[in-house]
Write a protein that holds these residues in place. Structure first.
Motif, PDB file in Angstrom:
ATOM      1  N   THR A 177      54.828  40.397  35.418  1.00  0.00           N
ATOM      2  CA  THR A 177      54.198  40.148  34.126  1.00  0.00           C
ATOM      3  C   THR A 177      53.625  38.735  34.079  1.00  0.00           C
ATOM      4  O   THR A 177      52.483  38.542  33.662  1.00  0.00           O
ATOM      5  CB  THR A 177      55.215  40.350  32.985  1.00  0.00           C
ATOM      6  N   GLU A 183      59.813  40.863  35.425  1.00  0.00           N
ATOM      7  CA  GLU A 183      59.244  39.736  34.687  1.00  0.00           C
ATOM      8  C   GLU A 183      58.270  38.954  35.553  1.00  0.00           C
ATOM      9  O   GLU A 183      57.286  38.411  35.061  1.00  0.00           O
ATOM     10  CB  GLU A 183      60.353  38.801  34.204  1.00  0.00           C
ATOM     11  N   ASN A 232      50.661  38.541  36.353  1.00  0.00           N
ATOM     12  CA  ASN A 232      49.498  39.202  35.763  1.00  0.00           C
ATOM     13  C   ASN A 232      48.891  38.340  34.652  1.00  0.00           C
ATOM     14  O   ASN A 232      47.667  38.269  34.527  1.00  0.00           O
ATOM     15  CB  ASN A 232      49.873  40.577  35.226  1.00  0.00           C
TER      16      ASN A 232
END
Length: 148
Positions: A5, A2, A8
């Protein structure tokens, strides 16, 4: 997982925002009237600063007003020096020197206390201030003669 993510997503948002800024800055600068608007704004700022710096001298016959003017000009000059605005400070201090009963002593004090670049500007501006004071006093004396 996570963490990667969110990292990003944050990175994509940052790059997108940066791209947005670059795009609209380019669009703003490439506008046909951009240079004209910048010149007009700078001219307006310069004229506002020049009118803001116009110094109104008291009548030459009023000694108290001259003393008060001297003190206020020194105070304004000191405040502007502390703020780092040497050009405007020099204008105020030069009028104080011109109206000072002992200008040489005041200049010696200022040479010790002012930053060197401000003192150099002060010495250069003294002649201009002296001319302006003489012109103002001539006008006020002529006006007083007309009244009498």
């Amino acid at each position: 997982m996570e963490y990667l993510t969110f990292r990003n997503i944050g990175l994509a948002c940052g790059v997108g925002f940066l791209g947005y800024c670059v795009y609209f800055d380019h669009k703003r600068r490439s506008h046909p009237t951009y240079k004209e608007r910048v010149k007009a704004r700078r001219e307006l700022e310069r004229t506002q600063q020049e009118t803001e710096d116009d110094i109104v001298l008291p009548p030459a016959s009023d000694k108290r007003a001259l003393e008060k003017f001297f003190v206020t000009e020194v105070e304004k000059g000191e405040e502007l020096i502390q703020a780092g605005d040497y050009d405007r400070a020099v204008k105020h201090l030069s009028y104080a020197v011109v109206l000072c009963p002992q200008p040489q002593e005041l200049l010696r004090y200022m040479k010790e206390s002012l930053p060197p670049q401000a003192y150099v500007k002060l010495v250069k501006y003294l002649e201009i201030a002296n001319e302006k004071v003489n012109e103002a006093f001539k006008k006020s004396s002529l006006a007083e003669e007309d009244v009498e």
